[in-house]
Design a protein around this motif. Structure first.
Motif, PDB file in Angstrom:
ATOM      1  N   LYS A 197      -8.088   8.727 -19.352  1.00 53.83           N
ATOM      2  CA  LYS A 197      -8.475  10.129 -19.169  1.00 53.83           C
ATOM      3  C   LYS A 197      -9.071  10.349 -17.772  1.00 53.83           C
ATOM      4  CE  LYS A 197      -9.639  10.793 -24.080  1.00 53.83           C
ATOM      5  NZ  LYS A 197      -8.730  11.863 -24.512  1.00 53.83           N
ATOM      6  N   ARG A 248     -10.184  24.867 -21.653  1.00 56.99           N
ATOM      7  CA  ARG A 248      -9.034  25.557 -22.256  1.00 56.99           C
ATOM      8  C   ARG A 248      -9.417  26.957 -22.703  1.00 56.99           C
ATOM      9  NH1 ARG A 248      -5.074  27.722 -24.173  1.00 56.99           N
ATOM     10  NH2 ARG A 248      -3.247  26.732 -25.115  1.00 56.99           N
ATOM     11  N   VAL A 272     -12.562  19.364 -21.832  1.00 57.97           N
ATOM     12  CA  VAL A 272     -11.187  19.876 -21.812  1.00 57.97           C
ATOM     13  C   VAL A 272     -11.053  21.074 -22.749  1.00 57.97           C
ATOM     14  CG1 VAL A 272      -8.782  19.323 -22.362  1.00 57.97           C
ATOM     15  CG2 VAL A 272     -10.198  17.653 -21.149  1.00 57.97           C
ATOM     16  N   ARG A 312      -6.881  20.026 -19.013  1.00 62.58           N
ATOM     17  CA  ARG A 312      -7.235  18.605 -18.855  1.00 62.58           C
ATOM     18  C   ARG A 312      -7.732  18.331 -17.438  1.00 62.58           C
ATOM     19  NH1 ARG A 312      -5.391  14.407 -16.465  1.00 62.58           N
ATOM     20  NH2 ARG A 312      -3.529  15.477 -15.711  1.00 62.58           N
ATOM     21  N   ASP A 316     -13.429  15.112 -23.987  1.00 61.89           N
ATOM     22  CA  ASP A 316     -12.621  15.956 -24.870  1.00 61.89           C
ATOM     23  C   ASP A 316     -13.230  17.346 -25.008  1.00 61.89           C
ATOM     24  OD1 ASP A 316     -10.874  13.859 -25.233  1.00 61.89           O
ATOM     25  OD2 ASP A 316     -11.671  13.282 -27.207  1.00 61.89           O
ATOM     26  N   ASP A 343      -2.548  23.516 -21.289  1.00 61.93           N
ATOM     27  CA  ASP A 343      -3.166  22.271 -21.757  1.00 61.93           C
ATOM     28  C   ASP A 343      -3.341  21.275 -20.605  1.00 61.93           C
ATOM     29  OD1 ASP A 343      -3.335  23.233 -24.335  1.00 61.93           O
ATOM     30  OD2 ASP A 343      -1.452  22.311 -24.985  1.00 61.93           O
ATOM     31  N   GLU A 344      -2.329  21.169 -19.760  1.00 68.03           N
ATOM     32  CA  GLU A 344      -2.406  20.237 -18.632  1.00 68.03           C
ATOM     33  C   GLU A 344      -3.483  20.683 -17.630  1.00 68.03           C
ATOM     34  OE1 GLU A 344      -1.557  17.143 -15.883  1.00 68.03           O
ATOM     35  OE2 GLU A 344      -1.430  17.416 -18.048  1.00 68.03           O
TER      36      GLU A 344
END
Length: 569
Positions: free
Chosen positions: A250, A398, A394, A416, A391, A412-413
Motif C-alpha cells: 500500500k 473517496r 483511502v 488510494r 484503509d 477508487d484509484e
C-alpha cells in the motif's frame, strides 16, 4: 542561484586573486539569501563572510564587488550596507531555468555526486509476530524517502529491514502455540491469532510462574536449532512478513534485505573475539562490557552474565557484515530518538575497534507520533494499526472526491493515491525530530498545507496542459514570465536541486515536502493572477512551459517523499 554563485566566485577571485580562505561557488550558493523586501533585489550576498580573509569592512567589499561585476545579462547589482544585492534579468533567468528543465525533464535536480558510493539504510525494522502499527510509519517512510533521495543523487542504495526476530518472547510464543494454538487459526487470522496467544501466555503466567521457565526453555531450543522449535519460529516469520507485505505494498515500499537479529547470531563470535584481541572487553558483575566512561557514556554491554549476547552485540555484527558485504560509505539507522544512547555506544565501540568506516554510521532519529491528540501505547492497548489507518484514509478520501468531483473517472484509484499520500505527507511534513500529532482534518484538507493540496495542484497543472494547444513550433517569449508571480515560482524551482542535496546532507525529507508545498502555493497564486492560455502564442507558450515546469518539479518532489501524483482529481 547556481549561476549567480558561480559568477560571484569568479568575480571574487578576479578582484582578490591572492587571497586565501575565500568561499567557493557551492559555499556562496548556501550564503545567498532572498531579501525580505523585493525592492532590495532578488538575491543578496552577505559580504561579512569575506571580511576576515580580506581584512576589510563589508561595505567596502560590497562596493568593490559591484564595481567589478561584468554580468549584467544575468543580473544587475547594488551594494547596500555590506550586502551585494542582485536584481535578476528576469527574462534571461526564466530562459535559463527552462533550458535546464527541458534538458533534464523529470530528472531535474538529480546528480551524479553519489556515483561509486554506497548508502545502506536500516529502516522500518518491524517485530515478528506483531502487527504493523502507526508507530512504524516514521521509520518506514523516512527510510523509504531517504533511499529515493540518495538514489536520485547517483548513490547505490541498500534498503534493509532489520527484523526484530530474536529474544525470549519467541520462546513464549512457541510455548503458547504448543499449549493453546491451532494451525488453522493462525493460518486464517495471522498475527491477530498469534497476539492473542502471546497475551494469554502472560495472563496465565501471572498465576502459573512456571510458564516463564517453559518459555525460556523453548527459546533455548530455538537457540540450539531444534527442528520443531525452528519450524514453528520460521512459520511465525512467514506469517508476519505476509501480513506486513500488504502494508508495504500500500505504501509502495520495498527492501533489498530482510536480514534481522537472528541472521547475526552466528556472526557475533568474531566480533567478541576482535574485542578481546584489542583488549576492549572488561568484566562487570559477571558480564563483559566495553568501558565508555571516557566518552561520558555507560558501558556497552556485550555478553550478559549468563553468557548470552545482547542486541548491541548483534548490531556490531550487523555493522561489520554490512561493511564487508556492501562496502558502504554511509550506513543510516532510521530509528526513534529513544535509541540515541544505544547508537552512540555502538558507533563509539566500532571506532575503538579502529574501523575507519565507523564515521559513516549515522543514527537518523525521529520523534514520536500520536493520534488525534492521544499518545499511543502497545501495553495499554491504545494502538492504531497502520493498515487500518491507511484503509480509513483511502475511504475518507473517496468520500471527499465523491463530493468534490462526482464525475471523476477512476475514483477508487485516485482515492488510494490521495489517502495514502495524505498519511505519508503528514509524517514527512515537519522536521523529523519533532513529535507528530496525526489529525484527519489536517491530513485530508484539500485547501491547506497537505498532501491532497499538493496533489491537486499537480492535477491542476495537468488540466492546463491538456487544454493547451500544440506549441511545439512556437518559440516561447520568456519576457512573458517577468511578472512577480512567475518569478517567485521560478526562484523556488531553481532552488529545488539545492533542496534535494540539503535534504540528503541533513537526512531531512521534510525539506523536500516544504519545497514542493511552496512550489504548489506559488503556482496556484500564479494561476489565479494570470490567464495562462490567452494572448500571443509566444507568450502563452512561455506560460504553458512554466506550468509544465511546476508540474514536473511537483511530481518529482512527491516521488522523492514517497507520494504518487494523480493527473486528475
Amino acid at each position: 542561484m547556481t549561476t549567480i554563485a558561480t559568477l560571484l566566485a569568479s568575480t571574487i577571485s578576479s578582484v582578490w586573486p591572492d587571497a586565501e580562505g575565500l568561499p567557493v561557488a557551492d559555499e556562496i550558493r548556501g550564503l545567498l539569501a532572498v531579501p525580505p523586501d523585493p525592492a532590495m533585489g532578488d538575491y543578496a550576498f552577505p559580504c561579512f563572510r569575506l571580511a576576515k580573509p580580506l581584512r576589510s569592512a563589508p561595505p567596502k567589499i560590497a562596493e568593490a564587488l559591484c564595481a567589478a561585476w561584468k554580468n549584467e545579462d544575468t543580473a544587475s547589482v547594488q551594494p547596500v550596507n555590506g550586502y551585494m544585492n542582485f536584481f535578476l534579468n528576469r527574462a534571461n533567468f526564466a530562459a535559463g531555468i527552462m533550458a535546464e528543465l527541458q534538458e533534464k525533464k523529470d530528472r531535474f535536480g538529480s546528480g551524479e555526486e553519489g556515483k561509486g558510493k554506497t548508502v545502506c539504510l536500516d529502516y522500518s525494522s518491524i517485530n515478528i509476530a506483531k502487527r504493523f502499527h502507526i508507530g512504524h510509519l516514521s521509520s518506514t517512510m523516512l527510510g523509504h524517502s531517504l533511499k529515493r533521495i540518495f538514489d536520485f543523487l547517483g548513490y547505490e542504495t541498500v534498503g534493509i529491514n532489520h527484523l526484530g526476530d530474536w529474544g525470549t518472547q519467541f520462546g513464549k510464543m512457541v510455548c503458547a502455540y504448543k499449549k493453546w494454538g491451532k494451525k488453522e487459526d493462525v493460518e486464517e487470522r495471522g498475527i491477530d491469532a498469534m497476539t492473542e496467544l502471546y497475551v494469554r501466555f502472560h495472563k496465565e503466567a501471572e498465576t502459573n510462574p512456571a510458564l516463564e521457565d517453559e518459555g525460556r526453555a523453548w527459546f533455548k531450543k530455538i537457540e540450539d536449532n531444534d527442528p520443531e522449535a525452528m519450524e514453528i519460529f520460521r512459520w511465525f516469520k512467514e506469517v508476519t512478513l505476509k501480513d506486513a507485505a500488504r502494508v508495504y505494498d500500500k505504501l509502495g515500499v520495498s527492501f533489498d534485505s530482510y536480514a534481522g537479529e537472528s541472521f547475526y547470531i552466528d556472526k557475533t563470535e568474531p566480533v567478541i573475539q576482535a574485542l578481546r584481541d584489542k583488549n576492549l572487553l572488561t568484566e562487570s558483575q559477571g558480564a563483559q562490557v566495553v568501558d565508555l566512561s571516557e566518552d561520558n557514556m555507560p558501558p556497552c554491554l556485550i555478553i550478559k552474565s549468563d553468557g548470552t549476547t545482547i542486541y548491541a552485540t548483534r548490531d556490531l555484527a550487523a555493522a561489520l557484515y554490512r561493511q564487508n558485504t556492501y562496502h558502504f560509505d554511509k550506513c543510516l539507522y532510521v530509528v526513534a530518538y529513544q535509541q540515541d544512547l544505544h547508537f552512540r555506544q555502538i558507533f563509539r565501540v566500532l571506532e575503538k575497534m579502529d574501523y575507519p568506516w565507523a564515521k559513516g554510521c549515522v543514527h537518523v532519529s525521529f520523534g514520536m507520533i500520536s493520534f488525534e491528540g492521544e499518545a499511543l501505547s502497545t501495553r495499554k492497548g491504545n494502538v492504531v494499526l497502520l493498515e487500518d489507518l491507511l484503509d480509513q484514509a483511502v475511504s475518507k478520501a473517496r468520500e471527499i472526491i465523491e463530493e468534490k468531483s462526482p464525475n471523476l473517472e477512476n475514483k477508487d484509484e485516485v482515492a488510494r493515491q490521495v489517502g495514502i499520500g495524505a498519511v505519508v505527507y503528514t509524517d514527512l511534513s515537519n522536521n523529523r525530530i519533532k513529535d507528530i500529532d496525526f489529525r484527519w482534518d489536517r491530513a485530508l484538507n484539500f485547501d491547506g498545507e497537505s498532501g491532497p493540496y499538493v496533489q491537486y495542484t499537480h492535477a491542476r497543472c495537468c488540466s492546463v496542459l491538456r487544454k493547451a494547444p500544440d506549441f511545439s513550433g512556437v518559440t516561447p517569449d520568456w519576457s512573458a514570465l517577468t511578472d512577480d508571480e512567475a518569478q517567485a515560482l521560478l526562484r523556488l524551482i531553481s532552488r529545488f536541486p539545492d533542496v534535494i542535496r540539503e535534504a540528503a546532507a541533513k537526512y531531512e525529507p521534510s525539506m523536500i515536502t516544504r519545497a514542493v508545498t511552496d512550489i504548489a502555493q506559488a503556482y496556484n497564486k500564479y494561476y489565479y493572477e494570470h490567464r495562462i492560455l490567452d494572448g500571443e502564442p509566444a507568450q502563452a507558450a512561455a506560460r504553458v512551459a512554466l506550468t509544465d515546469a511546476a508540474k514536473t518539479v511537483i511530481k518529482t518532489g512527491l516521488y522523492l517523499i514517497g507520494i504518487e501524483a494523480p493527473e486528475r482529481m
